[in-house]
Design a protein around this motif. Structure first.
Motif, PDB file in Angstrom:
ATOM      1  N   THR A 138       0.849  -1.184   0.000  1.00 14.81           N
ATOM      2  CA  THR A 138       0.000   0.000   0.000  1.00 14.81           C
ATOM      3  C   THR A 138       0.885   1.233   0.000  1.00 14.81           C
ATOM      4  N   VAL A 139       0.550   2.166  -0.877  1.00 18.00           N
ATOM      5  CA  VAL A 139       1.253   3.441  -0.945  1.00 18.00           C
ATOM      6  C   VAL A 139       0.273   4.502  -0.457  1.00 18.00           C
ATOM      7  N   SER A 140       0.709   5.359   0.444  1.00 21.25           N
ATOM      8  CA  SER A 140      -0.188   6.398   0.960  1.00 21.25           C
ATOM      9  C   SER A 140       0.318   7.780   0.574  1.00 21.25           C
ATOM     10  N   SER A 141      -0.470   8.791   0.885  1.00 19.08           N
ATOM     11  CA  SER A 141      -0.143  10.203   0.637  1.00 19.08           C
ATOM     12  C   SER A 141      -0.002  10.522  -0.852  1.00 19.08           C
ATOM     13  N   LEU A 142      -0.766   9.857  -1.701  1.00 20.07           N
ATOM     14  CA  LEU A 142      -0.754  10.156  -3.126  1.00 20.07           C
ATOM     15  C   LEU A 142      -1.736  11.285  -3.430  1.00 20.07           C
ATOM     16  N   ILE A 143      -1.486  12.021  -4.494  1.00 17.90           N
ATOM     17  CA  ILE A 143      -2.327  13.154  -4.870  1.00 17.90           C
ATOM     18  C   ILE A 143      -3.493  12.654  -5.725  1.00 17.90           C
ATOM     19  N   PRO A 144      -4.732  12.987  -5.373  1.00 16.90           N
ATOM     20  CA  PRO A 144      -5.892  12.545  -6.158  1.00 16.90           C
ATOM     21  C   PRO A 144      -5.826  13.028  -7.610  1.00 16.90           C
ATOM     22  N   GLY A 145      -6.202  12.145  -8.531  1.00 13.36           N
ATOM     23  CA  GLY A 145      -6.266  12.503  -9.941  1.00 13.36           C
ATOM     24  C   GLY A 145      -4.943  12.450 -10.682  1.00 13.36           C
ATOM     25  N   PHE A 146      -3.919  11.841 -10.121  1.00 15.55           N
ATOM     26  CA  PHE A 146      -2.633  11.721 -10.792  1.00 15.55           C
ATOM     27  C   PHE A 146      -2.373  10.270 -11.156  1.00 15.55           C
ATOM     28  N   THR A 147      -1.601  10.069 -12.228  1.00 13.14           N
ATOM     29  CA  THR A 147      -1.196   8.716 -12.600  1.00 13.14           C
ATOM     30  C   THR A 147       0.161   8.419 -11.960  1.00 13.14           C
ATOM     31  N   TYR A 148       0.361   7.153 -11.670  1.00 14.13           N
ATOM     32  CA  TYR A 148       1.601   6.689 -11.058  1.00 14.13           C
ATOM     33  C   TYR A 148       2.036   5.415 -11.764  1.00 14.13           C
ATOM     34  N   LYS A 149       3.358   5.262 -11.904  1.00 16.15           N
ATOM     35  CA  LYS A 149       3.917   4.033 -12.480  1.00 16.15           C
ATOM     36  C   LYS A 149       4.837   3.395 -11.447  1.00 16.15           C
ATOM     37  N   TYR A 150       4.712   2.100 -11.348  1.00 15.17           N
ATOM     38  CA  TYR A 150       5.548   1.339 -10.437  1.00 15.17           C
ATOM     39  C   TYR A 150       6.232   0.231 -11.229  1.00 15.17           C
ATOM     40  N   ALA A 151       7.486  -0.011 -10.908  1.00 16.48           N
ATOM     41  CA  ALA A 151       8.220  -1.115 -11.512  1.00 16.48           C
ATOM     42  C   ALA A 151       8.433  -2.175 -10.436  1.00 16.48           C
ATOM     43  N   VAL A 152       8.102  -3.392 -10.775  1.00 20.72           N
ATOM     44  CA  VAL A 152       8.215  -4.497  -9.832  1.00 20.72           C
ATOM     45  C   VAL A 152       9.237  -5.487 -10.388  1.00 20.72           C
ATOM     46  N   LYS A 153      10.197  -5.827  -9.553  1.00 20.20           N
ATOM     47  CA  LYS A 153      11.245  -6.752  -9.972  1.00 20.20           C
ATOM     48  C   LYS A 153      11.430  -7.782  -8.863  1.00 20.20           C
ATOM     49  N   ALA A 154      11.531  -9.032  -9.232  1.00 17.92           N
ATOM     50  CA  ALA A 154      11.688 -10.106  -8.247  1.00 17.92           C
ATOM     51  C   ALA A 154      13.151 -10.237  -7.816  1.00 17.92           C
ATOM     52  N   TYR A 155      13.336 -10.680  -6.578  1.00 20.05           N
ATOM     53  CA  TYR A 155      14.684 -10.971  -6.099  1.00 20.05           C
ATOM     54  C   TYR A 155      14.617 -12.097  -5.072  1.00 20.05           C
ATOM     55  N   SER A 192      15.960 -10.613 -10.652  1.00 25.41           N
ATOM     56  CA  SER A 192      15.480 -11.125 -11.944  1.00 25.41           C
ATOM     57  C   SER A 192      15.918 -10.174 -13.054  1.00 25.41           C
ATOM     58  N   LYS A 193      15.998 -10.678 -14.271  1.00 27.46           N
ATOM     59  CA  LYS A 193      16.395  -9.852 -15.402  1.00 27.46           C
ATOM     60  C   LYS A 193      15.248  -8.958 -15.868  1.00 27.46           C
ATOM     61  N   GLU A 194      14.026  -9.397 -15.689  1.00 22.48           N
ATOM     62  CA  GLU A 194      12.871  -8.636 -16.155  1.00 22.48           C
ATOM     63  C   GLU A 194      12.114  -8.022 -14.994  1.00 22.48           C
ATOM     64  N   TYR A 195      11.427  -6.945 -15.299  1.00 20.25           N
ATOM     65  CA  TYR A 195      10.542  -6.356 -14.301  1.00 20.25           C
ATOM     66  C   TYR A 195       9.229  -5.989 -14.975  1.00 20.25           C
ATOM     67  N   LYS A 196       8.233  -5.849 -14.190  1.00 16.88           N
ATOM     68  CA  LYS A 196       6.888  -5.540 -14.679  1.00 16.88           C
ATOM     69  C   LYS A 196       6.563  -4.105 -14.278  1.00 16.88           C
ATOM     70  N   THR A 197       6.122  -3.281 -15.241  1.00 16.98           N
ATOM     71  CA  THR A 197       5.695  -1.923 -14.949  1.00 16.98           C
ATOM     72  C   THR A 197       4.181  -1.906 -14.822  1.00 16.98           C
ATOM     73  N   ILE A 198       3.714  -1.300 -13.761  1.00 11.66           N
ATOM     74  CA  ILE A 198       2.282  -1.193 -13.493  1.00 11.66           C
ATOM     75  C   ILE A 198       1.932   0.286 -13.480  1.00 11.66           C
ATOM     76  N   GLU A 199       0.903   0.667 -14.249  1.00 10.59           N
ATOM     77  CA  GLU A 199       0.423   2.053 -14.241  1.00 10.59           C
ATOM     78  C   GLU A 199      -0.950   2.084 -13.596  1.00 10.59           C
TER      79      GLU A 199
END
Length: 169
Positions: A4-21, A31-38
């Motif tokens: 969970t990420v808190s203190s985000l600004i309403p109405g904005f887009t965010y991108k997160y990159a997830v990589k396994a280790y 891991s060599k690959e990561y997944k980007t989530i918008e």
């Protein structure tokens, strides 16, 4: 796995990159690959006004910050969220509402409208977006609007504004 990420600004887009280790014998292997989530946070509902302007119906709303009454603490153009808007109209308060206008921000940071009714003009004026010349005939009309952000191929919508009525004489 989730977080969970808190203190985000309403109405904005965010991108997160997830990589396994994995940690094996005190050494970290990535891991060599990561997944980007918008994703995006839900915008607040805009405050809508309808009034007579030089004999014609004018509809306006304030561009969203955190809320129409708050500052989001950012500088310059980032201060205004890049949300889009959809305006709906009905001839009865509890009737079926039809989308009459979609307003989106272009690459020049100006809002432009697409009139689904075929009529109207849109002006991006400072903190306001103003819609005129809808060609409304005599009668009472009801309007509502919502803001939305597109992220990850989905529209994340605000609640609808309060319904505003206006009578054309």
């Amino acid at each position: 796995t989730e977080f969970t990420v808190s203190s985000l600004i309403p109405g904005f887009t965010y991108k997160y990159a997830v990589k396994a280790y994995a940690k094996i014998d005190g050494k970290t292997y990535w891991s060599k690959e990561y997944k980007t989530i918008e994703t995006a946070t839900k915008p607040y509902a805009p405050k809508l006004s309808v009034y007579n302007s030089k004999g014609d119906t004018a509809i306006h709303w304030y561009k969203l910050n955190i809320s129409p009454d708050q500052d989001n603490g950012l500088e310059g153009e980032k201060k205004k969220n890049a949300v889009n808007y959809a305006l709906y109209m009905s001839d009865s308060k509890d009737g079926k509402y039809t989308k009459v206008l979609t307003v989106k921000r272009n690459h020049s940071l100006i809002y432009e409208g697409t009139f689904h009714s075929g009529k109207g003009t849109i002006n991006d004026i400072g903190d306001l977006i103003v819609c005129r010349n809808l060609g409304l005939k005599k009668g009472t009309y009801y309007f509502k609007i919502r803001a939305y952000v597109t992220a990850g191929g989905k529209n994340i919508c605000s609640p609808f504004s309060k319904i505003v009525s206006y009578t054309v004489k």
